[in-house]
Design an enzyme around this catalytic site. Structure first.
Site, PDB file in Angstrom:
ATOM      1  N   ARG A 192      79.999  16.488  47.985  1.00 57.39           N
ATOM      2  CA  ARG A 192      79.142  15.443  47.351  1.00 57.39           C
ATOM      3  C   ARG A 192      78.627  15.404  45.938  1.00 57.39           C
ATOM      4  O   ARG A 192      78.259  14.567  45.110  1.00 57.39           O
ATOM      5  CB  ARG A 192      77.982  15.492  48.248  1.00 57.39           C
ATOM      6  CG  ARG A 192      78.142  15.050  49.788  1.00 57.39           C
ATOM      7  CD  ARG A 192      77.027  15.157  50.668  1.00 57.39           C
ATOM      8  NE  ARG A 192      77.396  14.702  51.804  1.00 57.39           N
ATOM      9  CZ  ARG A 192      76.427  14.263  52.959  1.00 57.39           C
ATOM     10  NH1 ARG A 192      75.173  14.145  52.764  1.00 57.39           N
ATOM     11  NH2 ARG A 192      77.138  13.931  53.923  1.00 57.39           N
ATOM     12  N   ASP A 216      63.581   4.052  52.928  1.00 58.76           N
ATOM     13  CA  ASP A 216      64.607   5.013  52.590  1.00 58.76           C
ATOM     14  C   ASP A 216      64.336   5.720  51.425  1.00 58.76           C
ATOM     15  O   ASP A 216      64.037   5.236  50.306  1.00 58.76           O
ATOM     16  CB  ASP A 216      66.132   4.602  52.735  1.00 58.76           C
ATOM     17  CG  ASP A 216      67.015   5.488  52.938  1.00 58.76           C
ATOM     18  OD1 ASP A 216      67.414   5.398  54.460  1.00 58.76           O
ATOM     19  OD2 ASP A 216      67.430   6.490  52.503  1.00 58.76           O
TER      20      ASP A 216
HETATM   21  C1  LIG Z   1      72.045   9.017  59.160  1.00 57.06           C
HETATM   22  S1  LIG Z   1      71.247   7.923  58.293  1.00 57.06           S
HETATM   23  C2  LIG Z   1      70.328   6.849  59.663  1.00 57.06           C
HETATM   24  C3  LIG Z   1      70.133   5.367  59.247  1.00 57.06           C
HETATM   25  C4  LIG Z   1      69.600   4.597  60.626  1.00 57.06           C
HETATM   26  N1  LIG Z   1      68.009   4.955  60.962  1.00 57.06           N
HETATM   27  C5  LIG Z   1      70.566   4.710  61.950  1.00 57.06           C
HETATM   28  O1  LIG Z   1      69.999   5.493  62.933  1.00 57.06           O
HETATM   29  O2  LIG Z   1      71.528   4.356  61.931  1.00 57.06           O
HETATM   30  C6  LIG Z   1      69.702   8.642  57.718  1.00 57.06           C
HETATM   31  C7  LIG Z   1      68.918   8.273  56.625  1.00 57.06           C
HETATM   32  O3  LIG Z   1      67.599   8.850  56.435  1.00 57.06           O
HETATM   33  C8  LIG Z   1      67.458   8.971  54.970  1.00 57.06           C
HETATM   34  N2  LIG Z   1      66.541   9.845  54.651  1.00 57.06           N
HETATM   35  C9  LIG Z   1      67.153  11.368  54.688  1.00 57.06           C
HETATM   36  N3  LIG Z   1      65.794  11.987  54.257  1.00 57.06           N
HETATM   37  C10 LIG Z   1      64.769  11.291  54.115  1.00 57.06           C
HETATM   38  C11 LIG Z   1      63.193  11.333  53.854  1.00 57.06           C
HETATM   39  N4  LIG Z   1      63.110  12.531  53.282  1.00 57.06           N
HETATM   40  N5  LIG Z   1      62.738  10.248  53.589  1.00 57.06           N
HETATM   41  C12 LIG Z   1      63.294   8.887  53.750  1.00 57.06           C
HETATM   42  N6  LIG Z   1      64.472   8.885  54.448  1.00 57.06           N
HETATM   43  C13 LIG Z   1      65.492   9.899  54.610  1.00 57.06           C
HETATM   44  C14 LIG Z   1      68.693   9.158  54.357  1.00 57.06           C
HETATM   45  O4  LIG Z   1      68.897   8.528  52.973  1.00 57.06           O
HETATM   46  C15 LIG Z   1      69.678   8.182  55.395  1.00 57.06           C
HETATM   47  O5  LIG Z   1      69.786   6.767  54.784  1.00 57.06           O
END
Ligand SMILES: C[S@@+](CC[C@H](N)C(=O)[O-])C[C@H]1O[C@@H](n2cnc3c(N)ncnc32)[C@H](O)[C@@H]1O
Length: 280
Positions: free
Chosen positions: A44, A153
């Protein structure tokens, strides 16, 4: 890579540099990265090396340690996050939203202040909030309601893509056949489509890091917090669930990801379906 000469050893991630990156992910975003993920992290980081035309991971880590390091943090977090998502993912949540949560929410809102608030708290590239908007639109909310969906996000790149609302045709094609038409897609290019304007109008996109203070006052009727807490440690998860409880109105719904059940049970929530919780 941009004509720069480099061999494999330049891309190696030393233990010390791994600790730096893992420490930043933990301190800035609550994300726990274990040592066996080192190769994935190195992969990454390549995106940042290419963008900055740096020759080695060591050089990139020196930049992070320098006085200018803080300027690089948002871009580093953008590459460290896992953004996998899909339209109507874990559809039982969306089906429950449409059949149970929304009708009850609408009747309550019509009797009270008319406000309906839904929060998609880790919205990634937008598939989750647009799926929510599709269910809202299909449920024909009474016109008198002030209906808003907040999509947040930490990752600014995915938020930009979500806000654009354009997807490769094949991404939308993967949605369940009976739900796909609800996205009201219009052609946007040869191989891409745009989510219908009738859905986009419900949405507001904002950057928000779940592990720091939340500016919203609420109350929310529904919170989606799915497939994000898996990256956090236990105290961080607890703090997020506690704050979600404070922000949800009594009777409101919390949808968690398939591997994120509340264990031990939380006193503010009753489990009413598969990873569906109701605020007591
Ligand atoms: C695997 S995706 C899940 C997306 C959606 N909620 C789903 O279930 O399909 C996880 C998301 O969490 C976000 N994320 C990770 N750490 C975070 C944080 N501390 N605050 C807000 N978002 C976060 C990432 O950027 C990513 O877009």
């Amino acid at each position: 890579m941009h004509g720069l000469a480099a061999d494999d050893s330049d891309y190696a991630l030393s233990d010390k540099d791994f600790e730096l990156i893992a420490g930043i992910a933990r301190d800035q975003a609550g994300i726990v990265i274990r040592a066996h993920k080192s190769a994935m992290i190195r992969g990454r980081l390549m995106r940042r090396l290419r963008a900055l035309q740096l020759r080695s991971v060591a050089e990139y880590c020196d930049l992070l340690r320098s006085g200018d390091g803080h300027k690089e943090l948002p871009s580093l977090l953008n590459v460290l996050t896992t953004n996998h998502t899909a339209f109507f993912r874990e559809r039982h949540h969306l089906d429950h939203l449409r059949s149970d949560a929304l009708p009850e929410t609408y009747s309550r809102a019509l009797k009270h202040n008319s406000r309906v608030r839904i929060w998609s708290s880790a919205s990634s590239t937008g598939e989750e909030p647009y799926s929510i908007a599709a269910m809202v639109h299909a449920s024909q909310p009474p016109k008198a309601l002030d209906m808003r969906i907040l999509a947040t996000d930490i990752d600014t790149d995915v938020l930009d893509r979500a806000e654009r609302g354009e997807y490769a045709r094949e991404v939308v094609e993967r949605a369940p056949a009976d739900l796909k038409p609800l996205l009201l897609c219009e052609p946007a290019g040869q191989d891409s489509v745009r989510i219908g304007a009738a859905l986009k109008r419900y949405l507001t996109f904002k950057q928000l890091n779940l592990v720091i203070e939340w500016p919203m006052k609420g109350p929310f009727d529904v919170i989606f917090c799915r497939n994000v807490m898996i990256y956090f440690d236990a105290p961080t998860k607890k703090s997020i669930v506690d704050r979600a409880a404070d922000l949800l109105r009594p009777g409101g719904w919390l949808y968690l990801g398939h591997s994120e059940s509340l264990s031990p049970p939380h006193p503010a929530f009753e489990l009413i379906g598969r990873t569906i919780y109701r605020r007591r």
